[in-house]
Design a protein around this motif. Structure first.
Motif, PDB file in Angstrom:
ATOM      1  N   ARG A  21       4.998  -3.220  -7.903  1.00  0.00           N
ATOM      2  CA  ARG A  21       4.039  -3.211  -6.789  1.00  0.00           C
ATOM      3  C   ARG A  21       2.798  -2.445  -7.197  1.00  0.00           C
ATOM      4  O   ARG A  21       2.848  -1.558  -8.035  1.00  0.00           O
ATOM      5  CB  ARG A  21       4.632  -2.496  -5.573  1.00  0.00           C
ATOM      6  N   GLY A  22       1.687  -2.782  -6.549  1.00  0.00           N
ATOM      7  CA  GLY A  22       0.464  -2.004  -6.704  1.00  0.00           C
ATOM      8  C   GLY A  22      -0.410  -2.446  -7.855  1.00  0.00           C
ATOM      9  O   GLY A  22      -0.246  -3.522  -8.418  1.00  0.00           O
ATOM     10  N   HIS A  23      -1.354  -1.564  -8.184  1.00  0.00           N
ATOM     11  CA  HIS A  23      -2.315  -1.830  -9.254  1.00  0.00           C
ATOM     12  C   HIS A  23      -2.829  -0.497  -9.793  1.00  0.00           C
ATOM     13  O   HIS A  23      -2.600   0.555  -9.201  1.00  0.00           O
ATOM     14  CB  HIS A  23      -3.482  -2.670  -8.732  1.00  0.00           C
ATOM     15  N   GLY A  24      -3.508  -0.547 -10.929  1.00  0.00           N
ATOM     16  CA  GLY A  24      -4.076   0.659 -11.524  1.00  0.00           C
ATOM     17  C   GLY A  24      -4.522   0.402 -12.946  1.00  0.00           C
ATOM     18  O   GLY A  24      -4.812  -0.743 -13.325  1.00  0.00           O
ATOM     19  N   VAL A  36      -1.896  -5.263 -12.424  1.00  0.00           N
ATOM     20  CA  VAL A  36      -1.526  -5.582 -11.047  1.00  0.00           C
ATOM     21  C   VAL A  36      -0.035  -5.902 -11.023  1.00  0.00           C
ATOM     22  O   VAL A  36       0.590  -6.067 -12.080  1.00  0.00           O
ATOM     23  CB  VAL A  36      -2.334  -6.783 -10.485  1.00  0.00           C
ATOM     24  N   GLU A  53      -5.838   5.958 -11.749  1.00  0.00           N
ATOM     25  CA  GLU A  53      -6.455   5.092 -10.735  1.00  0.00           C
ATOM     26  C   GLU A  53      -5.440   4.124 -10.131  1.00  0.00           C
ATOM     27  O   GLU A  53      -5.766   2.980  -9.840  1.00  0.00           O
ATOM     28  CB  GLU A  53      -7.635   4.326 -11.341  1.00  0.00           C
ATOM     29  N   PHE A  54      -4.200   4.588  -9.915  1.00  0.00           N
ATOM     30  CA  PHE A  54      -3.172   3.698  -9.381  1.00  0.00           C
ATOM     31  C   PHE A  54      -3.120   3.784  -7.864  1.00  0.00           C
ATOM     32  O   PHE A  54      -3.448   4.815  -7.272  1.00  0.00           O
ATOM     33  CB  PHE A  54      -1.805   3.977  -9.999  1.00  0.00           C
ATOM     34  N   SER A  55      -2.697   2.679  -7.241  1.00  0.00           N
ATOM     35  CA  SER A  55      -2.616   2.604  -5.785  1.00  0.00           C
ATOM     36  C   SER A  55      -1.421   3.416  -5.273  1.00  0.00           C
ATOM     37  O   SER A  55      -0.482   3.715  -6.016  1.00  0.00           O
ATOM     38  CB  SER A  55      -2.492   1.138  -5.349  1.00  0.00           C
ATOM     39  N   ASP A  56      -1.471   3.750  -3.984  1.00  0.00           N
ATOM     40  CA  ASP A  56      -0.401   4.539  -3.369  1.00  0.00           C
ATOM     41  C   ASP A  56       0.946   3.818  -3.385  1.00  0.00           C
ATOM     42  O   ASP A  56       1.988   4.460  -3.355  1.00  0.00           O
ATOM     43  CB  ASP A  56      -0.752   4.901  -1.925  1.00  0.00           C
ATOM     44  N   ASP A  57       0.922   2.492  -3.439  1.00  0.00           N
ATOM     45  CA  ASP A  57       2.179   1.727  -3.414  1.00  0.00           C
ATOM     46  C   ASP A  57       2.669   1.354  -4.822  1.00  0.00           C
ATOM     47  O   ASP A  57       3.617   0.584  -4.964  1.00  0.00           O
ATOM     48  CB  ASP A  57       2.020   0.464  -2.566  1.00  0.00           C
ATOM     49  N   PHE A  58       2.063   1.917  -5.879  1.00  0.00           N
ATOM     50  CA  PHE A  58       2.420   1.574  -7.263  1.00  0.00           C
ATOM     51  C   PHE A  58       3.862   1.956  -7.579  1.00  0.00           C
ATOM     52  O   PHE A  58       4.283   3.085  -7.377  1.00  0.00           O
ATOM     53  CB  PHE A  58       1.461   2.271  -8.229  1.00  0.00           C
TER      54      PHE A  58
END
Length: 78
Positions: A21-24, A36, A53-58
């Motif tokens: 999940r997520g991105h960064g 992604v 720079e990763f998303s909170d849902d990573f």
């Protein structure tokens, strides 16, 4: 697995990270690799790396593999 906010190095094993999940961005040495969900990332043995720079849902799965010594050149058989 949630990423750690630090640079790390796995001296003896290669690593595949499967992004669930997520991105960064994965930093390997000084090179940037945006990712992604669904991507599979490769980190050579003994390479400095970190997630930035990763998303909170990573979320990622890390698979460590390979022989001791990783990417070190192997002695040729005589």
């Amino acid at each position: 697995m949630r990423p750690l906010a630090r640079t790390t190095r796995h001296r003896t094993n290669k690593t595949n990270c499967i992004v669930h999940r997520g991105h960064g961005v994965l930093m390997v040495e000084e090179e940037r690799f945006p990712f992604v969900a669904g991507d599979v990332l490769f980190v050579p043995a003994n390479a400095l790396h970190r997630f930035v720079e990763f998303s909170d849902d990573f979320v990622t799965w890390a698979v460590f593999w390979g022989p001791d010594g990783g990417e070190l050149p192997q002695a040729s058989a005589s």
